[in-house]
Design a protein around this motif. Structure first.
Motif, PDB file in Angstrom:
ATOM      1  N   LEU A   4       0.661  -0.821   0.095  1.00 14.48           N
ATOM      2  CA  LEU A   4       0.010  -0.486  -0.069  1.00 14.48           C
ATOM      3  C   LEU A   4       1.206   1.341  -0.287  1.00 14.48           C
ATOM      4  CD1 LEU A   4      -2.672  -1.324   2.750  1.00 14.48           C
ATOM      5  CD2 LEU A   4      -2.758  -1.383   0.123  1.00 14.48           C
ATOM      6  N   GLU A   5       0.972   2.303  -0.807  1.00 11.07           N
ATOM      7  CA  GLU A   5       1.737   3.290  -1.062  1.00 11.07           C
ATOM      8  C   GLU A   5       0.463   4.763  -0.596  1.00 11.07           C
ATOM      9  OE1 GLU A   5       3.594   3.884  -4.896  1.00 11.07           O
ATOM     10  OE2 GLU A   5       5.009   5.805  -3.565  1.00 11.07           O
ATOM     11  N   ALA A   6       1.005   4.991   0.355  1.00  8.56           N
ATOM     12  CA  ALA A   6      -0.163   7.231   0.985  1.00  8.56           C
ATOM     13  C   ALA A   6       0.299   7.701   0.104  1.00  8.56           C
ATOM     14  CB  ALA A   6       0.766   7.586   1.852  1.00  8.56           C
ATOM     15  N   LEU A   7      -0.227   8.575  -0.395  1.00  8.75           N
ATOM     16  CA  LEU A   7       0.137   9.578  -1.540  1.00  8.75           C
ATOM     17  C   LEU A   7      -0.102  10.610  -0.736  1.00  8.75           C
ATOM     18  CD1 LEU A   7       0.326   7.460  -3.927  1.00  8.75           C
ATOM     19  CD2 LEU A   7      -0.745   9.165  -6.285  1.00  8.75           C
ATOM     20  N   HIS A   8       1.162  11.382  -1.644  1.00  8.91           N
ATOM     21  CA  HIS A   8       1.136  12.975  -0.553  1.00  8.91           C
ATOM     22  C   HIS A   8      -0.479  13.229  -0.800  1.00  8.91           C
ATOM     23  CE1 HIS A   8       1.167  17.372  -0.291  1.00  8.91           C
ATOM     24  NE2 HIS A   8       2.447  16.749   0.139  1.00  8.91           N
ATOM     25  N   PRO A   9      -0.945  13.939  -0.070  1.00  9.30           N
ATOM     26  CA  PRO A   9      -2.509  14.880   0.320  1.00  9.30           C
ATOM     27  C   PRO A   9      -2.803  15.301  -0.770  1.00  9.30           C
ATOM     28  CG  PRO A   9      -1.622  14.361   2.297  1.00  9.30           C
ATOM     29  CD  PRO A   9      -0.456  14.170   1.799  1.00  9.30           C
ATOM     30  N   ILE A  10      -1.751  16.228  -1.436  1.00 13.52           N
ATOM     31  CA  ILE A  10      -2.649  16.943  -3.419  1.00 13.52           C
ATOM     32  C   ILE A  10      -2.806  15.824  -4.126  1.00 13.52           C
ATOM     33  CG2 ILE A  10       0.051  15.648  -4.059  1.00 13.52           C
ATOM     34  CD1 ILE A  10       0.030  18.997  -4.966  1.00 13.52           C
ATOM     35  N   PHE A  11      -2.673  14.632  -3.861  1.00 15.83           N
ATOM     36  CA  PHE A  11      -3.835  13.540  -4.913  1.00 15.83           C
ATOM     37  C   PHE A  11      -4.455  13.030  -3.771  1.00 15.83           C
ATOM     38  CE2 PHE A  11       1.349  13.731  -6.108  1.00 15.83           C
ATOM     39  CZ  PHE A  11       1.120  13.851  -7.008  1.00 15.83           C
ATOM     40  N   ALA A  12      -4.820  12.796  -3.047  1.00 16.25           N
ATOM     41  CA  ALA A  12      -6.071  12.497  -2.158  1.00 16.25           C
ATOM     42  C   ALA A  12      -7.451  12.820  -3.313  1.00 16.25           C
ATOM     43  CB  ALA A  12      -6.598  13.542  -0.912  1.00 16.25           C
ATOM     44  N   ALA A  13      -8.266  13.788  -3.677  1.00 16.21           N
ATOM     45  CA  ALA A  13      -9.206  13.527  -4.609  1.00 16.21           C
ATOM     46  C   ALA A  13      -8.662  12.525  -5.738  1.00 16.21           C
ATOM     47  CB  ALA A  13      -9.274  15.286  -4.470  1.00 16.21           C
ATOM     48  N   ASP A  14      -7.952  13.158  -6.874  1.00 12.79           N
ATOM     49  CA  ASP A  14      -8.223  11.873  -8.329  1.00 12.79           C
ATOM     50  C   ASP A  14      -6.706  11.269  -7.983  1.00 12.79           C
ATOM     51  OD1 ASP A  14      -5.311  13.841  -7.315  1.00 12.79           O
ATOM     52  OD2 ASP A  14      -5.530  14.283  -9.194  1.00 12.79           O
ATOM     53  N   ARG A  15      -6.247  10.693  -7.229  1.00 18.68           N
ATOM     54  CA  ARG A  15      -5.225   9.742  -7.806  1.00 18.68           C
ATOM     55  C   ARG A  15      -5.213   8.845  -6.136  1.00 18.68           C
ATOM     56  NH1 ARG A  15      -1.992  12.815  -9.671  1.00 18.68           N
ATOM     57  NH2 ARG A  15      -1.713  12.124 -12.117  1.00 18.68           N
ATOM     58  N   ALA A  16      -5.173   8.546  -4.952  1.00 18.00           N
ATOM     59  CA  ALA A  16      -4.835   7.818  -4.299  1.00 18.00           C
ATOM     60  C   ALA A  16      -5.777   7.967  -2.504  1.00 18.00           C
ATOM     61  CB  ALA A  16      -3.665   6.939  -4.205  1.00 18.00           C
ATOM     62  N   VAL A  17      -7.191   8.066  -2.374  1.00 19.56           N
ATOM     63  CA  VAL A  17      -7.515   8.163  -1.455  1.00 19.56           C
ATOM     64  C   VAL A  17      -6.830   7.408   0.165  1.00 19.56           C
ATOM     65  CG1 VAL A  17      -9.522   8.265  -1.889  1.00 19.56           C
ATOM     66  CG2 VAL A  17      -9.376   5.834  -0.866  1.00 19.56           C
ATOM     67  N   LEU A  18      -5.435   7.126   0.162  1.00 17.18           N
ATOM     68  CA  LEU A  18      -4.856   6.940   0.524  1.00 17.18           C
ATOM     69  C   LEU A  18      -3.838   7.782   1.204  1.00 17.18           C
ATOM     70  CD1 LEU A  18      -4.094   2.358   1.190  1.00 17.18           C
ATOM     71  CD2 LEU A  18      -5.431   3.696   2.547  1.00 17.18           C
ATOM     72  N   SER A  19      -3.966   8.573   2.287  1.00 15.67           N
ATOM     73  CA  SER A  19      -2.870   9.242   2.554  1.00 15.67           C
ATOM     74  C   SER A  19      -1.717   9.584   3.064  1.00 15.67           C
ATOM     75  CB  SER A  19      -3.676  10.731   2.684  1.00 15.67           C
ATOM     76  OG  SER A  19      -4.617  10.887   1.764  1.00 15.67           O
ATOM     77  N   THR A  20      -1.837   8.741   4.288  1.00 12.58           N
ATOM     78  CA  THR A  20      -0.711   8.673   5.768  1.00 12.58           C
ATOM     79  C   THR A  20       0.105   7.059   5.727  1.00 12.58           C
ATOM     80  OG1 THR A  20      -2.464   8.671   6.814  1.00 12.58           O
ATOM     81  CG2 THR A  20      -1.604  11.028   6.823  1.00 12.58           C
ATOM     82  N   LEU A  21       0.987   7.231   5.947  1.00 11.28           N
ATOM     83  CA  LEU A  21       1.606   5.976   6.391  1.00 11.28           C
ATOM     84  C   LEU A  21       1.217   4.664   7.584  1.00 11.28           C
ATOM     85  CD1 LEU A  21       4.054   4.013   6.050  1.00 11.28           C
ATOM     86  CD2 LEU A  21       5.996   5.176   6.841  1.00 11.28           C
ATOM     87  N   GLY A  22       0.666   5.746   8.081  1.00  9.99           N
ATOM     88  CA  GLY A  22      -0.494   5.325   9.450  1.00  9.99           C
ATOM     89  C   GLY A  22      -1.520   4.837   8.938  1.00  9.99           C
ATOM     90  N   GLN A  23      -2.732   5.319   8.182  1.00 11.71           N
ATOM     91  CA  GLN A  23      -3.132   4.798   7.723  1.00 11.71           C
ATOM     92  C   GLN A  23      -2.974   3.900   7.045  1.00 11.71           C
ATOM     93  OE1 GLN A  23      -4.823   7.801   5.027  1.00 11.71           O
ATOM     94  NE2 GLN A  23      -7.166   6.802   4.654  1.00 11.71           N
ATOM     95  N   CYS A  24      -2.134   3.327   6.053  1.00  7.56           N
ATOM     96  CA  CYS A  24      -1.838   2.464   5.122  1.00  7.56           C
ATOM     97  C   CYS A  24      -1.249   1.135   6.402  1.00  7.56           C
ATOM     98  CB  CYS A  24      -0.908   2.670   4.542  1.00  7.56           C
ATOM     99  SG  CYS A  24      -0.728   4.011   3.484  1.00  7.56           S
TER     100      CYS A  24
END
Lengths: 304, 304
Positions: free
Chosen positions: A165-185
């Protein structure tokens, strides 16, 4: 006698130890897989991170042979994912594509399949306006990712492949990945065996996280740290923010500190350099590898 | 009989209840303070969020009189902050400027002084390249913010003003604010009385946070929820990403959900609309207020 001749490093010119440096093929985008293999070998790199498009172009079996015959490790396959669809057809398509990716990872010779999990249903494309009436329910989209991971995990396990699982920077939360932090992953990975669902630390995506040190340690303790990817956060942002990734040292990221946190976990895997950047893509591949190796040797390797 | 005539709202045309809607003067950037006061009164808004530049133009005492005589509340003053300097002169200047901001807040009639805490020393300006050799130590920069808050808190308390820590979206972690999550702000606020150091929930900055519901609840429980600011996350990003803020409904944020989380805390304060967006700034102010009131009435107010 020079430092190089004595085998001792100096601050100005450290001895290059590239034994854990992996070239992600996205960094040398203009190259075919064959060119990337040759380029890595020429530069003395031991590993490649592969994108599925380059593998598909070469043909899966041929690609596996090509990389194996060159004596290179495959540090990861990028990427599975895009799991947020809410409709039956979208869900079925996502599962099918990800099962294919799992088979590809096993065939190409890596355990680690990196997953970019997808954005909101309201997303109409990368960095594109929201659809007026579509679903903005972020909590539900994240739940669908968890549901799809549950469905894919047994298949991955059978094939000896780890869903990373890859957390993507929150800049991409809308359009690319709803996982935004390592803790969440890591929360999402928790119900599954560590060899089946893991996480990647990509500096570009997580460098800002106030909880980063603790979550990297947690990834290590739970045996889920599957990959360490490095590149810098450059400003100004590129028109397509995805392409704002830079060589280590050109942006704002504190590589010595984050690398020490990774090293503290006992992580012994490869360090992948994955840069999307038009200017770097336009440069000759060998030059790109040389710069990447120099930056790695100065800012990352000494802290591993 | 129409819904309006019966006093009942319909899904299409809810009755406007603007009794908690505050216009942040940054939203109508082309207006002077006097024009913003008149525009708010014309539209039946009860409150303004003020930026220091507009207050300074009008003169502090005159501005206070102007707003008070119009019968408007001041929901917040924006902004103090920029506390990350590491050198003595920079530290002294930051403390002096923030003491002035505290006095301004008290004089203009608000308890809530919003703080944008500043970026890394390596930042050369907003959305600008990193300085090659400057400090990228994010952990140390965050510690300096905490140190400055400690120094400012007694002065704020004496003046009956609350230092309101604002988490900025991680897109701004390098160049504008090293506080990136609501949880981090609450951790930093913890040593201080709730009436002296609080937090703001600005949807644009925190909508993506997987821990958001829990941290909003924590802000409520600890009595630190000082302000709720709403605007949307628009894509594509503007050239200056700061200007990508949009009217509620134009982007990706789930306002009903986040507003319910805020309401669950018992938050009874104003809801400020603060939008930086060149297209909106180029439109007539009255039109901007009308659109903002319509979106608020549809997407925010029913969930408060």
């Amino acid at each position: 006698m020079s430092a190089a001749a004595t085998g001792r490093a100096t601050a100005e010119r450290p001895i290059a130890d590239l034994s854990r440096l992996s070239l992600n093929t996205a960094t040398t985008k203009a190259w075919t897989l064959e060119q990337a293999v040759e380029g890595a070998v020429r530069a003395g790199l031991p590993a490649l991170g592969l994108w599925r498009d380059r593998v598909a172009e070469a043909g899966l079996e041929q690609a596996a042979t090509l990389v194996r015959d060159a004596g290179l490790r495959v540090s990861s396959l990028c990427r599975g994912g895009f799991l947020t669809a809410a409709d039956d057809a979208g869900i079925a398509a996502a599962l099918e594509d990800n099962r294919a990716a799992i088979v590809e990872a096993a065939t190409i010779g890596t355990r680690e399949l990196v997953m970019v999990v997808g954005g909101l249903p309201a997303a109409t494309g990368p960095n594109s306006p929201a659809s007026a009436d579509a679903d903005r329910d972020l909590v539900a989209a994240r739940q669908r990712v968890e549901d799809r991971i549950s469905e894919l995990a047994p298949f991955a396990e059978e094939h000896g492949v780890r869903i990373v699982l890859e957390a993507l920077h929150p800049i991409f939360a809308a359009d690319r990945a709803v996982l935004s932090t390592l803790g969440q992953c890591l929360d999402m990975a928790e119900p599954f065996p560590a060899q089946t669902v893991g996480v990647v630390v990509d500096t570009y995506h997580v460098w800002w996280d106030p909880d980063l040190r603790r979550q990297i340690a947690r990834a290590g303790e739970t045996g889920r740290l599957a990959s360490y990817q490095v590149c810098d956060w450059n400003l100004p942002l590129a028109d397509d923010p995805l392409l704002s990734r830079g060589f280590m040292g050109d942006g704002f990221i504190d590589f010595p500190t984050i690398t020490r946190w990774v090293a503290e976990t006992g992580y012994a895997g490869d360090v992948e350099v994955e840069i999307f950047n038009q200017q770097i893509w336009d440069a000759p591949g060998d030059e790109t590898i040389a710069t990447m190796a120099e930056r790695y040797t100065r800012l990352v390797q000494p802290y591993l």
